[in-house]
Design a protein around this motif. Structure first.
Motif, PDB file in Angstrom:
ATOM      1  N   HIS A 195       0.818  -1.205   0.000  1.00 21.15           N
ATOM      2  CA  HIS A 195       0.000   0.000   0.000  1.00 21.15           C
ATOM      3  C   HIS A 195       0.856   1.261   0.000  1.00 21.15           C
ATOM      4  O   HIS A 195       1.646   1.485   0.916  1.00 21.15           O
ATOM      5  CB  HIS A 195      -0.951  -0.010   1.205  1.00 21.15           C
ATOM      6  CG  HIS A 195      -1.872  -1.186   1.205  1.00 21.15           C
ATOM      7  ND1 HIS A 195      -3.144  -1.146   0.653  1.00 21.15           N
ATOM      8  CD2 HIS A 195      -1.695  -2.461   1.616  1.00 21.15           C
ATOM      9  CE1 HIS A 195      -3.707  -2.340   0.756  1.00 21.15           C
ATOM     10  NE2 HIS A 195      -2.848  -3.151   1.341  1.00 21.15           N
ATOM     11  N   ASP A 196       0.692   2.064  -1.049  1.00 23.82           N
ATOM     12  CA  ASP A 196       1.372   3.344  -1.189  1.00 23.82           C
ATOM     13  C   ASP A 196       2.887   3.187  -1.129  1.00 23.82           C
ATOM     14  O   ASP A 196       3.565   3.745  -0.259  1.00 23.82           O
ATOM     15  CB  ASP A 196       0.892   4.319  -0.098  1.00 23.82           C
ATOM     16  CG  ASP A 196       1.253   5.770  -0.439  1.00 23.82           C
ATOM     17  OD1 ASP A 196       1.653   6.020  -1.590  1.00 23.82           O
ATOM     18  OD2 ASP A 196       1.141   6.632   0.446  1.00 23.82           O
ATOM     19  N   ASN A 198       6.433   4.134  -1.799  1.00 26.10           N
ATOM     20  CA  ASN A 198       7.087   5.400  -2.096  1.00 26.10           C
ATOM     21  C   ASN A 198       8.443   5.458  -1.409  1.00 26.10           C
ATOM     22  O   ASN A 198       8.849   4.516  -0.725  1.00 26.10           O
ATOM     23  CB  ASN A 198       6.193   6.578  -1.676  1.00 26.10           C
ATOM     24  CG  ASN A 198       5.869   6.554  -0.191  1.00 26.10           C
ATOM     25  OD1 ASN A 198       6.756   6.561   0.661  1.00 26.10           O
ATOM     26  ND2 ASN A 198       4.576   6.504   0.136  1.00 26.10           N
ATOM     27  N   ARG A 201       9.011   4.558   2.236  1.00 24.58           N
ATOM     28  CA  ARG A 201       8.835   3.160   2.650  1.00 24.58           C
ATOM     29  C   ARG A 201      10.133   2.357   2.543  1.00 24.58           C
ATOM     30  O   ARG A 201      10.165   1.189   2.929  1.00 24.58           O
ATOM     31  CB  ARG A 201       7.786   2.490   1.763  1.00 24.58           C
ATOM     32  CG  ARG A 201       6.405   3.125   1.819  1.00 24.58           C
ATOM     33  CD  ARG A 201       5.690   2.822   3.113  1.00 24.58           C
ATOM     34  NE  ARG A 201       4.250   3.066   3.002  1.00 24.58           N
ATOM     35  CZ  ARG A 201       3.378   2.807   3.951  1.00 24.58           C
ATOM     36  NH1 ARG A 201       3.796   2.278   5.083  1.00 24.58           N
ATOM     37  NH2 ARG A 201       2.094   3.057   3.777  1.00 24.58           N
ATOM     38  N   GLY A 216       3.973  -1.309   5.004  1.00 28.75           N
ATOM     39  CA  GLY A 216       3.137  -1.145   3.824  1.00 28.75           C
ATOM     40  C   GLY A 216       2.441  -2.413   3.371  1.00 28.75           C
ATOM     41  O   GLY A 216       1.558  -2.370   2.507  1.00 28.75           O
ATOM     42  N   SER A 226      -7.091   2.930   1.070  1.00 25.23           N
ATOM     43  CA  SER A 226      -6.295   4.161   1.056  1.00 25.23           C
ATOM     44  C   SER A 226      -5.064   4.004   0.173  1.00 25.23           C
ATOM     45  O   SER A 226      -4.462   2.949   0.090  1.00 25.23           O
ATOM     46  CB  SER A 226      -5.871   4.532   2.485  1.00 25.23           C
ATOM     47  OG  SER A 226      -5.023   3.556   3.019  1.00 25.23           O
ATOM     48  N   TYR A 227      -4.704   5.085  -0.488  1.00 29.72           N
ATOM     49  CA  TYR A 227      -3.508   5.095  -1.313  1.00 29.72           C
ATOM     50  C   TYR A 227      -2.927   6.503  -1.206  1.00 29.72           C
ATOM     51  O   TYR A 227      -3.277   7.255  -0.293  1.00 29.72           O
ATOM     52  CB  TYR A 227      -3.845   4.741  -2.774  1.00 29.72           C
ATOM     53  CG  TYR A 227      -2.716   4.036  -3.492  1.00 29.72           C
ATOM     54  CD1 TYR A 227      -2.550   2.658  -3.353  1.00 29.72           C
ATOM     55  CD2 TYR A 227      -1.810   4.737  -4.270  1.00 29.72           C
ATOM     56  CE1 TYR A 227      -1.516   1.996  -3.989  1.00 29.72           C
ATOM     57  CE2 TYR A 227      -0.774   4.086  -4.912  1.00 29.72           C
ATOM     58  CZ  TYR A 227      -0.636   2.711  -4.764  1.00 29.72           C
ATOM     59  OH  TYR A 227       0.406   2.066  -5.393  1.00 29.72           O
ATOM     60  N   SER A 228      -2.039   6.855  -2.094  1.00 28.44           N
ATOM     61  CA  SER A 228      -1.423   8.170  -2.025  1.00 28.44           C
ATOM     62  C   SER A 228      -2.481   9.269  -2.112  1.00 28.44           C
ATOM     63  O   SER A 228      -3.429   9.188  -2.892  1.00 28.44           O
ATOM     64  CB  SER A 228      -0.425   8.339  -3.174  1.00 28.44           C
ATOM     65  OG  SER A 228       0.059   9.658  -3.217  1.00 28.44           O
ATOM     66  N   THR A 229      -2.301  10.293  -1.269  1.00 24.05           N
ATOM     67  CA  THR A 229      -3.225  11.421  -1.315  1.00 24.05           C
ATOM     68  C   THR A 229      -2.932  12.328  -2.506  1.00 24.05           C
ATOM     69  O   THR A 229      -3.731  13.199  -2.827  1.00 24.05           O
ATOM     70  CB  THR A 229      -3.115  12.243  -0.018  1.00 24.05           C
ATOM     71  OG1 THR A 229      -1.746  12.630   0.172  1.00 24.05           O
ATOM     72  CG2 THR A 229      -3.575  11.426   1.184  1.00 24.05           C
ATOM     73  N   THR A 234      -0.872   8.388  -8.343  1.00 21.26           N
ATOM     74  CA  THR A 234      -1.749   7.242  -8.100  1.00 21.26           C
ATOM     75  C   THR A 234      -1.917   6.415  -9.371  1.00 21.26           C
ATOM     76  O   THR A 234      -2.128   6.980 -10.451  1.00 21.26           O
ATOM     77  CB  THR A 234      -3.127   7.734  -7.615  1.00 21.26           C
ATOM     78  OG1 THR A 234      -2.945   8.509  -6.427  1.00 21.26           O
ATOM     79  CG2 THR A 234      -4.035   6.553  -7.308  1.00 21.26           C
ATOM     80  N   TYR A 238      -6.491   2.580 -10.023  1.00 19.69           N
ATOM     81  CA  TYR A 238      -6.982   2.813  -8.665  1.00 19.69           C
ATOM     82  C   TYR A 238      -8.025   3.925  -8.649  1.00 19.69           C
ATOM     83  O   TYR A 238      -8.969   3.901  -7.866  1.00 19.69           O
ATOM     84  CB  TYR A 238      -5.811   3.156  -7.743  1.00 19.69           C
ATOM     85  CG  TYR A 238      -6.239   3.462  -6.322  1.00 19.69           C
ATOM     86  CD1 TYR A 238      -6.469   2.432  -5.415  1.00 19.69           C
ATOM     87  CD2 TYR A 238      -6.435   4.776  -5.901  1.00 19.69           C
ATOM     88  CE1 TYR A 238      -6.881   2.710  -4.131  1.00 19.69           C
ATOM     89  CE2 TYR A 238      -6.854   5.065  -4.614  1.00 19.69           C
ATOM     90  CZ  TYR A 238      -7.069   4.020  -3.722  1.00 19.69           C
ATOM     91  OH  TYR A 238      -7.487   4.286  -2.449  1.00 19.69           O
ATOM     92  N   SER A 252       3.688   1.959  -8.979  1.00 20.20           N
ATOM     93  CA  SER A 252       4.393   2.741  -7.962  1.00 20.20           C
ATOM     94  C   SER A 252       5.898   2.486  -8.014  1.00 20.20           C
ATOM     95  O   SER A 252       6.699   3.396  -7.767  1.00 20.20           O
ATOM     96  CB  SER A 252       3.849   2.417  -6.574  1.00 20.20           C
ATOM     97  OG  SER A 252       2.488   2.791  -6.466  1.00 20.20           O
TER      98      SER A 252
END
Length: 502
Positions: A195-196, A198, A201, A216, A226-229, A234, A238, A252
C-alpha cells in the motif's frame, strides 16, 4: 497519457538501444504480468540473514510504553511527525533490541481480529530485503506494530534531502534491485499487495543496505482502500476501482525508478512527456553526470516506462524487474555503507574530500585530486631530477615520466601505466607521486592487487604521506578486504590531519 502514446515511448526507447543488442537484458519475453500466477522466490535473495530474528509475538502496551519512554515526542522517527494519524517511534525493548513501533490512530482498525490476522500473516515473512515485522499489540483501542529498527533513515531523506553527498548511481541501482527482490519475495509468499509504495517506505539498515518497510504490507484503513493522497502519483486503475492490485504496486515501482533517476519526485505524466520528447537530460539528476552511459540510462528509463503502462496487464512482474536490474548493477563488490559514505554502525564519516572519495570508491574524484596535487609532495624529488638531465638515460627516464603525466591527465590509464612503469623500472630516480598515480591507474583498469602493491610502495617511499594510506584503502575495498580498508582510511585521516596541523 493514452495507451498509444505509451507504446510510442516504448518503441522509441527500444530503437535507442542500438538495434536491440542491449535489449537482451530487458527482453520483452521477460515481462510476464502478475496474472500468470505468483513468481517463485528468487535464488538471489535468501532468508539466512533474517533467520536469527525472533518469531512473531504479541507485546503489551506497557512494554511498548516503556520501550518508547511513554511514546515520547523525541522518539518519533516518521517524517510526518507527531500529528500524523499513524506515528512511528524508535524504541528499545527489555532485551536491548532496537525496534520501530508504528502506532495507528484508534479508527484505523476497529476490528481487532482483522488486525491480528493481518499482522500475524505479515509477521511470518522473514527476508533480508525487508524491515521485518517482529510483533504487534492489540489492547483496547490500541493497535501497534513492532518491526526491526533501521538506523539510517529513508530513501526520501538520502535522495531528496541529502546534506553531505548525493546518492551515487551505483547505490540507486542497488536500491532498485533490492526493492524488486523484496517485492518478488513477498509475492512468492502470497503478499503481492503493498500500500502506497514510495521513497518513505524504503529504509537503510546498519550496513546501509536498503530494505522495504513491512508496514506497507498491512492494510492501513478500515477497508484497505487508502492510497497516495497525491493523485498525480496514483495508479490510473486505482482512480476507477479504488482497489490496490499487484499491478498497482508495479506502477508505484515505476515512479520510484523515476525518483532514483531524477533525484526529485516527478509526476509520472510529466516524466513520460520528457521521455516521449527524448529529453532524458532534463529527467536526469545533474549530480549523476559521468556515472553511467547513455545506453544504461536508456535501459533504465525504458524499464520505468514499462512499469508505468496505462494497461496494468502490460506491466512487468517483480521477478522480471529483478532480472532486468541485475544486469545494470555497478560496483557490485562495494559495500552499501561505502557507496553511501556511512561508517558501519556509525554516522557519516568526518573525512576530507579525498578521504570521502576513497571510502566511496569515487575514482574520478581521486584522479582529479591527484592531478591537481601534481608533484608537490615529492619532497624535492623533482628538483633532484634536474641535476641529472645531462645523461641520455636520465633524459629518457624523464621523458617517460612526462608522457605518463600527459596520459594520466587525459585519463588514458593503460598508457599511463606503461610510461610510469618505464620510469620506475630504470630505478635511478624515485617518486612517490608516480607510484600513487600508477596505483590509481591500476584501479581504473580493474587491477586492485597491482594498485595495492603500488600504494604500499608509495608508503615505503613516503611513510607519512596520507595519500598512500587512502590508496591502500580504496584498493582493499576493491579486493573485498573491508576491515583492513576501514583501518587504512582511519590511518590516512590521522596522517592528513597531522599534515594540516604542522
Amino acid at each position: 497519457m493514452c495507451i498509444l502514446s505509451m507504446m510510442k515511448i516504448s518503441d522509441w526507447l527500444k530503437d535507442s538501444l542500438a538495434m536491440g543488442c542491449k535489449l537482451s537484458r530487458l527482453c520483452s519475453c521477460c515481462f510476464v504480468t502478475q496474472k500468470n500466477g505468483l513468481v517463485a522466490e528468487s535464488d538471489v535473495v535468501g532468508t539466512s540473514q533474517a533467520s536469527d530474528l525472533p518469531s512473531f509475538r504479541d507485546y503489551t502496551i506497557d512494554q511498548l510504553k516503556t520501550a518508547t519512554s511513554g511514546f515520547a515526542v523525541e522518539n518519533i522517527v516518521s517524517e510526518h511527525g507527531e500529528k500524523s494519524p499513524n506515528v512511528v517511534y524508535k524504541g528499545k525493548l527489555q532485551n536491548q533490541r532496537w525496534v520501530a513501533i508504528k502506532r495507528f490512530n484508534r479508527s484505523a482498525w476497529p476490528d481487532s481480529r482483522q488486525f491480528l490476522e493481518e499482522a500475524s500473516a505479515v509477521g511470518q515473512l522473514r527476508n533480508p530485503r525487508l524491515a521485518n515485522l517482529l510483533g504487534c499489540c492489540c489492547e483496547g483501542g490500541e493497535r501497534l506494530l513492532v518491526a526491526e529498527f533501521m538506523p539510517h533513515e529513508t530513501l526520501a531523506k538520502h535522495l531528496f534531502h541529502w546534506e553531505t553527498q548525493p546518492m551515487k548511481w551505483a547505490m540507486r541501482l542497488r536500491v532498485a534491485l533490492y526493492l524488486a527482490e523484496a517485492l518478488e519475495y513477498c509475492t512468492s509468499k502470497g503478499r503481492a499487495l503493498y500500500h502506497d509504495l514510495n521513497a518513505y517506505r524504503i529504509v537503510f539498515d546498519d550496513d546501509a543496505n536498503p530494505r522495504l518497510s513491512c508496514f506497507g504490507l498491512m492494510k492501513n484503513s478500515r477497508d484497505g482502500r487508502s492510497y497516495s493522497t497525491n493523485l498525480a502519483f496514483t495508479p490510473p486503475e486505482y482512480l476507477t476501482t479504488g482497489r490496490v492490485t499487484p499491478e498497482s504496486v508495479i506502477y508505484s515501482f515505476g515512479t520510484l525508478l523515476l525518483d532514483l533517476l531524477s533525484g526529485k519526485h516527478i509526476p509520472p505524466s510529466q516524466a513520460l512527456d520528457l521521455i516521449r520528447d527524448r529529453n532524458l537530460q532534463l529527467l536526469t539528476d545533474s549530480c549523476l553526470e559521468g556515472q553511467f552511459s547513455s545506453v544504461d540510462r536508456t535501459e533504465f528509463v525504458w524499464l520505468a516506462s514499462r512499469c508505468l503502462q496505462e494497461d496494468p496487464r502490460e506491466r512487468p512482474n517483480p521477478r522480471s524487474l529483478a532480472t532486468a536490474l541485475i544486469s545494470l548493477q555497478k560496483k557490485t563488490m562495494a559495500p552499501s555503507h561505502v557507496l553511501m559514505g556511512i561508517q558501519q554502525g556509525g554516522n557519516v564519516a568526518p573525512l576530507t574530500r579525498l578521504g570521502d572519495a576513497c571510502i566511496r570508491m569515487d575514482l574520478t574524484a581521486v584522479h582529479e585530486i591527484l592531478e591537481n596535487l601534481a608533484y608537490k609532495d615529492d619532497e624535492g624529488a623533482a628538483t633532484e631530477l634536474s641535476f641529472h638531465v645531462w645523461t641520455k638515460q636520465m633524459q629518457d627516464t624523464l621523458n617517460a615520466k612526462k608522457k605518463g603525466d600527459v596520459a594520466f591527465r587525459h585519463k588514458e590509464f593503460k598508457t599511463a601505466i606503461d610510461y610510469y612503469t618505464q620510469f620506475i623500472d630504470v630505478g635511478t630516480m624515485v617518486s612517490p607521486t608516480v607510484y600513487a598515480r600508477r596505483s590509481l591507474s591500476h584501479l581504473m583498469n580493474d587491477m586492485p592487487q597491482e594498485a595495492l602493491n603500488d600504494a604500499v610502495q608509495t608508503q615505503v617511499i613516503s611513510p607519512v604521506w596520507h595519500i598512500a594510506k587512502y590508496l591502500q584503502a580504496v584498493s582493499l575495498y576493491a579486493l573485498g578486504r573491508e576491515k583492513e580498508a576501514q583501518i587504512a582510511v582511519k590511518e590516512g585521516s590521522v596522517l592528513e590531519e597531522k599534515k594540516h596541523v604542522t
